[in-house]
Design a protein around this motif. Structure first.
Motif, short mmCIF file in Angstrom:
data_model
loop_
_atom_site.label_atom_id
_atom_site.label_comp_id
_atom_site.label_asym_id
_atom_site.label_seq_id
_atom_site.Cartn_x
_atom_site.Cartn_y
_atom_site.Cartn_z
N PRO A 101 9.85 2.82 12.92
CA PRO A 101 10.58 1.69 12.34
C PRO A 101 9.78 0.88 11.32
N HIS A 102 8.47 1.04 11.30
CA HIS A 102 7.61 0.23 10.43
C HIS A 102 7.08 1.00 9.22
N LEU A 103 7.40 2.27 9.13
CA LEU A 103 6.92 3.07 8.01
C LEU A 103 7.76 2.81 6.76
N GLN A 104 7.10 2.73 5.63
CA GLN A 104 7.77 2.59 4.34
C GLN A 104 7.39 3.76 3.45
N ALA A 105 8.35 4.28 2.72
CA ALA A 105 8.10 5.37 1.79
C ALA A 105 7.69 4.82 0.43
N VAL A 106 6.62 5.35 -0.13
CA VAL A 106 6.12 4.92 -1.43
C VAL A 106 5.80 6.12 -2.29
N ASP A 107 5.77 5.89 -3.59
CA ASP A 107 5.30 6.90 -4.53
C ASP A 107 3.78 6.87 -4.62
N LEU A 108 3.18 8.02 -4.64
CA LEU A 108 1.76 8.14 -4.94
C LEU A 108 1.65 8.47 -6.44
N VAL A 109 1.33 7.47 -7.23
CA VAL A 109 1.31 7.62 -8.68
C VAL A 109 0.01 8.27 -9.13
N HIS A 110 0.12 9.21 -10.03
CA HIS A 110 -1.04 9.96 -10.50
C HIS A 110 -2.17 9.05 -10.96
N GLU A 111 -3.34 9.26 -10.39
CA GLU A 111 -4.57 8.53 -10.68
C GLU A 111 -4.56 7.07 -10.25
N ALA A 112 -3.62 6.69 -9.39
CA ALA A 112 -3.67 5.35 -8.80
C ALA A 112 -4.85 5.27 -7.83
N VAL A 113 -5.55 4.14 -7.85
CA VAL A 113 -6.61 3.89 -6.89
C VAL A 113 -6.02 3.09 -5.74
N LEU A 114 -5.98 3.66 -4.56
CA LEU A 114 -5.34 3.03 -3.40
C LEU A 114 -6.23 2.01 -2.72
N VAL A 115 -7.52 2.24 -2.74
CA VAL A 115 -8.48 1.28 -2.19
C VAL A 115 -9.83 1.58 -2.83
N GLN A 116 -10.63 0.54 -2.99
CA GLN A 116 -11.97 0.70 -3.54
C GLN A 116 -13.01 0.68 -2.44
N ALA A 117 -14.11 1.35 -2.67
CA ALA A 117 -15.21 1.34 -1.72
C ALA A 117 -15.68 -0.08 -1.48
N GLY A 118 -15.84 -0.45 -0.22
CA GLY A 118 -16.30 -1.77 0.17
C GLY A 118 -15.22 -2.80 0.31
N ASP A 119 -13.98 -2.44 -0.05
CA ASP A 119 -12.86 -3.38 0.07
C ASP A 119 -12.12 -3.20 1.40
N PRO A 120 -11.48 -4.26 1.91
CA PRO A 120 -10.68 -4.11 3.12
C PRO A 120 -9.48 -3.21 2.87
N LEU A 121 -9.19 -2.38 3.83
CA LEU A 121 -8.02 -1.52 3.77
C LEU A 121 -6.80 -2.29 4.26
N THR A 122 -5.71 -2.26 3.50
CA THR A 122 -4.50 -2.99 3.88
C THR A 122 -3.45 -2.09 4.51
N HIS A 123 -3.44 -0.80 4.17
CA HIS A 123 -2.43 0.12 4.67
C HIS A 123 -3.08 1.47 4.99
#
Length: 310
Positions: A101-123
């Protein structure tokens, strides 16, 4: 037969999933430091492809912007069938009913950076298609891939369950779709579900096995063998013989020089193994590409079968 080249907060309750998981986190941290060599990890930003591959990403370093999960192209929150992601498909019904019930579908856009090293992960991400690369970035602008994540696994699980800090950049290498879940909700669900924690442990062990093999491969094997291994892994995860991929990005991901990859790709093309045009590589002869690859391709596949298909 192809000629191979020679090696050139306030205290919060944490989830306990066994000492082997904490060992994994320590090992992954050590591996990340080994790759970085003590240099500063540089921030990345979201960029769309401009057919220049690694240049597009490298030119965006140090801005500190990442691509955040959202909705689909029409702005609607959508659901995805869990069977397209192998981890979700293998969950017992009771465990999936907590997540679904809590999953959301998203596009993975080419060359998008989802998280940076050393940053908090949100998803956390459960890919259904496309490929996410875990990448170490060095001060000189080099980027080296340490692992790939696709439809068979999950991105961000160990960071979500431990300190929520990402050890690597996570970049969308091949576009696709994914289901995402907020880290805090994922943590709370996993805390009370043994089946989910056990499954995540196996997936994180596989991720570490990939990272180890990548380190050995980049240090010991020639460009042709590494490029063949890399293309085969992308093909397995994308289920496509045609890859949205530039030679420049390929070179960065396998830790090779651009001109070396260009020469090897030209040799493979003349031999009828691949065909490449600007921004695309097509695999024409799978058997010969497998023959050109080093043993690391088979080794990683065997780790996958042992850890994720048992």
């Amino acid at each position: 037969m192809l000629e191979r080249q020679h090696p050139a907060t306030n205290a919060q309750r944490r989830i306990t999933i066994g000492s082997h998981f904490r060992t994994f986190v320590a090992n992954m941290s050590a591996l990340n430091r080994a790759y970085a060599g003590g240099t500063t990890i540089i921030a990345c930003q979201f960029v769309k492809t401009n057919h220049r591959g690694g240049v597009a990403i490298a030119s965006a370093l140090a801005s500190g912007t990442v691509a955040l999960p959202g909705s689909d192209r029409q702005g609607n929150v959508t659901s995805m069938p869990r069977s397209t992601n192998h981890l979700l498909a293998s969950l017992p019904d009771a465990a999936f009913e907590l997540l679904g019930p809590h999953l959301q579908a998203v596009d993975l856009v080419h060359e998008a950076v989802l998280v940076q090293a050393g940053d908090p992960l949100t998803h956390v991400y459960f890919p259904h298609s496309g490929v996410i690369s875990l990448v170490v970035s060095l001060a000189g602008g080099e980027m080296i891939e340490v692992a790939m994540i696709g439809r068979t696994s999950i991105m961000g699980a160990f960071a979500a369950l431990e300190d929520r800090i990402s050890l690597n950049h996570a970049i969308v290498q091949l576009p696709g779709t994914a289901s995402v879940l907020e880290v805090e909700r994922f943590r709370k669900i996993a805390e009370h579900n043994t089946a989910l924690r056990d499954l995540i442990t196996r997936h994180e062990h596989f991720l570490f096995a990939q990272a180890q093999q990548s380190a050995a491969c980049n240090a010991s094997h020639g460009v042709e063998a590494r490029l063949a291994r890399y293309l085969l892994q992308l093909r397995d995860l994308s289920r496509s013989d045609t890859l949205l991929l530039t030679q420049e990005l390929s070179a960065q991901m396998i830790g090779a020089r651009r001109n070396s990859v260009s020469m090897v790709a030209n040799t493979l093309q003349h031999a009828g193994v691949i065909r490449y045009s600007r921004g695309h590589i097509e695999i024409l002869d799978l058997a010969r590409l497998r023959k050109a690859a080093c043993e690391c391709y088979v080794t990683v596949r065997s780790h996958h079968d042992r850890l994720l298909r048992s």
